[in-house]
Design an enzyme around this catalytic site. Structure first.
Site, PDB file in Angstrom:
ATOM      1  N   GLY A   1       0.822  -1.202   0.000  1.00 35.07           N
ATOM      2  CA  GLY A   1       0.000   0.000   0.000  1.00 35.07           C
ATOM      3  C   GLY A   1       0.854   1.248   0.000  1.00 35.07           C
ATOM      4  N   HIS A   2       1.896   1.234  -0.845  1.00 33.09           N
ATOM      5  CA  HIS A   2       2.778   2.386  -0.960  1.00 33.09           C
ATOM      6  C   HIS A   2       3.558   2.313  -2.277  1.00 33.09           C
ATOM      7  CE1 HIS A   2       5.462  -0.637   0.911  1.00 33.09           C
ATOM      8  NE2 HIS A   2       6.373  -0.088   0.133  1.00 33.09           N
ATOM      9  N   SER A   3       4.308   3.361  -2.525  1.00 31.60           N
ATOM     10  CA  SER A   3       5.219   3.442  -3.663  1.00 31.60           C
ATOM     11  C   SER A   3       6.534   4.001  -3.143  1.00 31.60           C
ATOM     12  CB  SER A   3       4.625   4.374  -4.734  1.00 31.60           C
ATOM     13  OG  SER A   3       5.517   4.511  -5.824  1.00 31.60           O
TER      14      SER A   3
END
Length: 134
Positions: free
Chosen positions: A51-53
Site C-alpha cells: 500500500g505504498h510506492s
C-alpha cells in the site's frame, strides 16, 4: 517514468539436487545493488501489506513459501501478479504503487531492496502517488 511494463518476473538460478534445491540471488540476477533484505511472514488471513510506492527505491519480491498476489499500479494501468515459486521473483521499479494481498497460510515474502530504509522515499497515500505521476 516507470510503468507496470517495467515490472517483470525474473528467474532465480535453481541448482537442483536430490538433497534439496538451492537458489541464489546475486547482483547478476537483479538490476541493482542489494542494500537491504527483509521478509514478511505470519500475515493473518485477509490482511494486506504494501500500500505504498517508492520515489527511488526498487524492490525484488520472492514467495519463499506459499503464495500471494502483488497488485501493481502505475496510475494508468493496474496488473496483478501471483507469486508462488521460490525460484522466480518480481522486480518492482520505482514510482509503482504496490499492494500485497491474498497471502496463503504459511506464506513468506522475501524483499530485496536497492536502498536502506528511508521514510522520505515512501509515498504512503494513493492520491499523493497519483500527484507524482501527473
Amino acid at each position: 517514468m516507470s510503468t507496470i511494463q517495467d515490472c517483470n518476473l525474473l528467474n532465480i538460478p535453481k541448482i537442483e539436487d536430490p538433497r534439496g534445491n538451492l537458489s541464489v540471488i546475486e547482483n547478476n540476477v537483479i538490476p541493482f545493488e542489494i542494500k537491504r533484505v527483509y521478509y514478511l511472514y505470519d500475515v493473518p488471513s485477509g490482511a494486506e501489506r504494501g500500500g505504498h510506492s517508492h520515489r527511488e527505491q526498487q524492490e525484488f519480491l520472492v514467495a519463499l513459501s506459499g503464495s500471494f498476489d502483488v497488485v501493481l499500479n502505475d496510475s494508468k494501468q493496474e496488473k496483478t501478479v501471483t507469486l508462488n515459486k521460490p525460484f522466480e521473483g518480481l522486480l518492482i521499479t520505482n514510482k509503482i504503487w504496490r499492494e500485497l494481498k491474498n497471502f496463503s497460510s504459511g506464506a513468506v515474502c522475501l524483499v530485496v531492496a536497492s536502498d536502506v530504509f528511508l521514510e522520505e522515499d515512501y509515498i504512503r497515500e494513493f492520491q499523493d502517488f497519483l500527484t507524482t505521476k501527473s
